[in-house]
Scaffold this active site. Structure first.
Site, PDB file in Angstrom:
ATOM      1  N   GLU A 140      -5.838  -7.728   3.769  1.00  0.00           N
ATOM      2  CA  GLU A 140      -5.295  -8.750   4.659  1.00  0.00           C
ATOM      3  C   GLU A 140      -6.405  -9.461   5.429  1.00  0.00           C
ATOM      4  O   GLU A 140      -6.393 -10.680   5.585  1.00  0.00           O
ATOM      5  CB  GLU A 140      -4.296  -8.138   5.650  1.00  0.00           C
ATOM      6  N   HIS A 169       0.830  -1.208   0.000  1.00  0.00           N
ATOM      7  CA  HIS A 169       0.000   0.000   0.000  1.00  0.00           C
ATOM      8  C   HIS A 169       0.864   1.257   0.000  1.00  0.00           C
ATOM      9  O   HIS A 169       1.036   1.937   1.009  1.00  0.00           O
ATOM     10  CB  HIS A 169      -0.945   0.001   1.207  1.00  0.00           C
TER      11      HIS A 169
END
Length: 342
Positions: A146, A61
């Site tokens: 996640e 990210h």
């Protein structure tokens, strides 16, 4: 611009408003071992197989990392059905569920799994406790990649606990067989608050066999806590979709910084943030290359923070992870020449 190490417990605790301009630089900061492994995996895939290389979701990210890889021939997709049949796809550091692996297999995709080994550890914990017939309470942020990958290991056993109000919504079959696990990039303090809330409902709640929050997330938060009480402003370099970077802003404010902001690049620093500021703390999330931090230091130097940067060191990280075995095999067999994956 030079840096000089300074122990965290040696920081001056006087008010900063009357002091000359100075910069504190947190250490550790930036790339963790899992991010470094994931980024190098994509770079080596480009070198070994040639572009295009498909990556499901963002490999990590960080806006700068993603844009740089796109320029080199990486194509980022949201789902595996966007990848041409038989092509190469890399799974991001955040991990994927078994259903994603199955879909890739059905489409005859060649896969390289760059999931962080610490995320893989949590996946294995889910499988272990599911086999033992536990209800699993996963502390994490709804919609985060996640969390989706971890919960997908045993969707009939995992319940997500994100906000305080989620605790009251949990239903378990046996209050004596409940365990909590967590997303690896959360605030340590906030996670333990949520655990305490869950324990009020389920006193026999079991903990994971080892910490789920990764060492890098914890270390970066500790470094910020060490310098924040001194800081009029803490600048966190990181992207808006980076969970661990956003947590650093929260930790800085909770630890005593007067102000804190999350930025991708130095040119996003607003001049109004610098008004009346003496000490500025600088750090970065675990998916941020250090070149972006150096650009922030240069930006501040040009605006009067041009003295020696004081590095606040709370840990020295020496962890590294091997590249995914799928890639290691091909690198060993073909160390030099690019080749087609088809």
């Amino acid at each position: 611009m030079s840096t000089s190490p300074q122990a965290a417990d040696g920081l001056d605790q006087e008010p900063t408003t009357s002091r000359a301009k100075r910069v504190l630089l947190a250490k550790p900061r930036g790339y963790c071992a899992g991010v470094d492994r994931a980024v190098v995996t994509v770079e080596k895939a480009l070198e070994t197989y040639g572009p295009p290389v498909y990556v499901r979701k963002e490999i990590v990210h960080n806006k700068h990392v993603v844009e740089t890889l796109q320029e080199r021939g990486v194509i980022f997709v949201e789902e595996t059905d966007e990848v041409p049949e038989g092509a190469l796809v890399v799974f991001s550091a955040h991990g994927v569920s078994p259903a994603v692996h199955q879909e890739a297999e059905e489409r005859n995709l060649r896969t390289i799994d760059a999931t962080c080994p610490l995320v893989t550890k949590v996946h294995k914990e889910v499988n272990r406790f599911a086999r033992d017939d536990y209800d699993i309470l996963l502390i994490g942020h709804e919609g985060h990649e996640e969390v989706e990958g971890t919960a997908g290991e045993a969707p009939d056993r995992v319940q997500l606990v994100d906000k305080p109000e989620d605790v009251g919504k949990v239903n378990v079959r046996d209050p004596n067989k409940v365990v909590w696990l967590s997303q690896t990039t959360l605030s340590v303090d906030e996670t333990m608050e949520r655990v305490d809330q869950i324990k009020e409902r389920f006193p026999d709640l079991q903990a994971p066999p080892s910490d789920d929050i990764c060492y890098a997330t914890s270390n970066r938060q500790i470094a910020v806590k060490a310098m924040a009480p001194e800081c009029d402003l803490v600048l966190v370099v990181g992207s808006q979709n980076s969970s661990n970077s956003k947590r650093l802003v929260e930790v800085a404010l909770q630890a005593g910084a007067r102000d804190s902001h999350l930025i991708d690049y130095a040119d996003q620093i607003e001049e109004s943030w610098l008004e009346g500021v003496g000490t500025i703390g600088v750090t970065s999330g675990a998916s941020v290359p250090d070149v972006l931090v150096m650009q922030v230091l240069d930006h501040l130097s040009q605006r009067g923070w041009d003295g020696e940067v004081e590095e606040v060191t709370t840990a020295n990280e020496k962890i590294s992870f091997a590249l995914p075995r799928e890639l290691r095999k091909d690198l060993k067999e073909n160390p030099d020449a690019p080749k087609s994956v088809r």
